[in-house]
Write a protein that holds these residues in place. Structure first.
Motif: not given
Length: 158
Positions: A107-134
Motif C-alpha cells: 500500500f506504500a508502493v503507489p505513493f512512490v509510483t505516483a510521485r515518479l509518474a505524475l511529477a515526471n521525476t527521476t530516481l536521483q530527484t526522488l532521492i533528493g526529495a526524500a525526507e530523511d528518517k532514522g
C-alpha cells in the motif's frame, strides 16, 4: 512486453515473493528500456530474507510507515530498501464492501509510483526529495527516506 510497447514510464509492483529467473530477466529488460519499476519491500518482518522483485538491483524497493512516522512492524528491512511511504491504515478498495483500511508495504508502493509518474521525476530527484528518517543518509529501515505522493495525491497531510 505490452507495457514496454505502450511507452509506460513506471510500473507499480505491489507484490513480492521468491526470486524467479524468468521474471528477473523481464525486469532487467524493462530497466534497459528506461522503464522504472517500484515494488513492495515485503511484510515478513525485520529479520526476513529479501523479497523479490523489490530486492532486484533495478527495482525501487518501498517499505511502509504509519502517520506518526513509525515503520510498519511487519515490514522487511535490509540493504535493498530505497524509500518508505505511507502504508499503514491506508483507505483502499475492498471489493463489494467498498473500502476499508489496509496495512502493508504494497500500500506504500503507489505513493512512490505516483510521485515518479505524475511529477515526471527521476530516481536521483526522488532521492533528493526524500525526507530523511532514522539514521542520517540511507539505512536498512527507511532507505533514503520518506516519499509522499505528489500534491494531487495527498490527503489529510499524508
Amino acid at each position: 512486453e505490452w507495457l514496454a510497447t505502450n511507452n509506460v514510464a513506471v510500473i507499480n509492483l505491489s507484490f513480492g515473493g521468491q526470486q524467479n529467473r524468468i521474471f528477473s530477466q523481464a525486469i532487467s529488460n524493462l530497466s534497459e528500456q528506461g522503464i522504472a519499476m517500484v515494488a513492495a519491500a515485503g511484510n515478513n518482518g525485520p529479520e526476513a530474507a529479501p523479497v523479490y522483485p523489490a530486492a532486484q538491483r533495478e527495482v525501487i524497493a518501498v517499505s511502509a510507515i504509519d502517520a506518526a512516522g513509525h515503520v510498519y512492524s511487519s515490514a522487511n528491512q535490509g540493504d535493498y530498501i530505497d524509500f518508505v511511504a505511507p502504508g499503514v491504515n491506508v483507505w483502499a478498495a475492498a471489493g463489494e464492501q467498498g473500502g476499508r483500511y489496509h496495512s502493508g508495504t504494497s500500500f506504500a508502493v503507489p505513493f512512490v509510483t505516483a510521485r515518479l509518474a505524475l511529477a515526471n521525476t527521476t530516481l536521483q530527484t526522488l532521492i533528493g526529495a526524500a525526507e530523511d528518517k532514522g539514521i542520517e543518509g540511507r539505512d536498512k529501515v527507511h532507505g533514503w527516506g520518506l516519499i509522499k505522493g505528489p500534491p494531487q495525491c495527498q490527503a489529510d497531510g499524508i
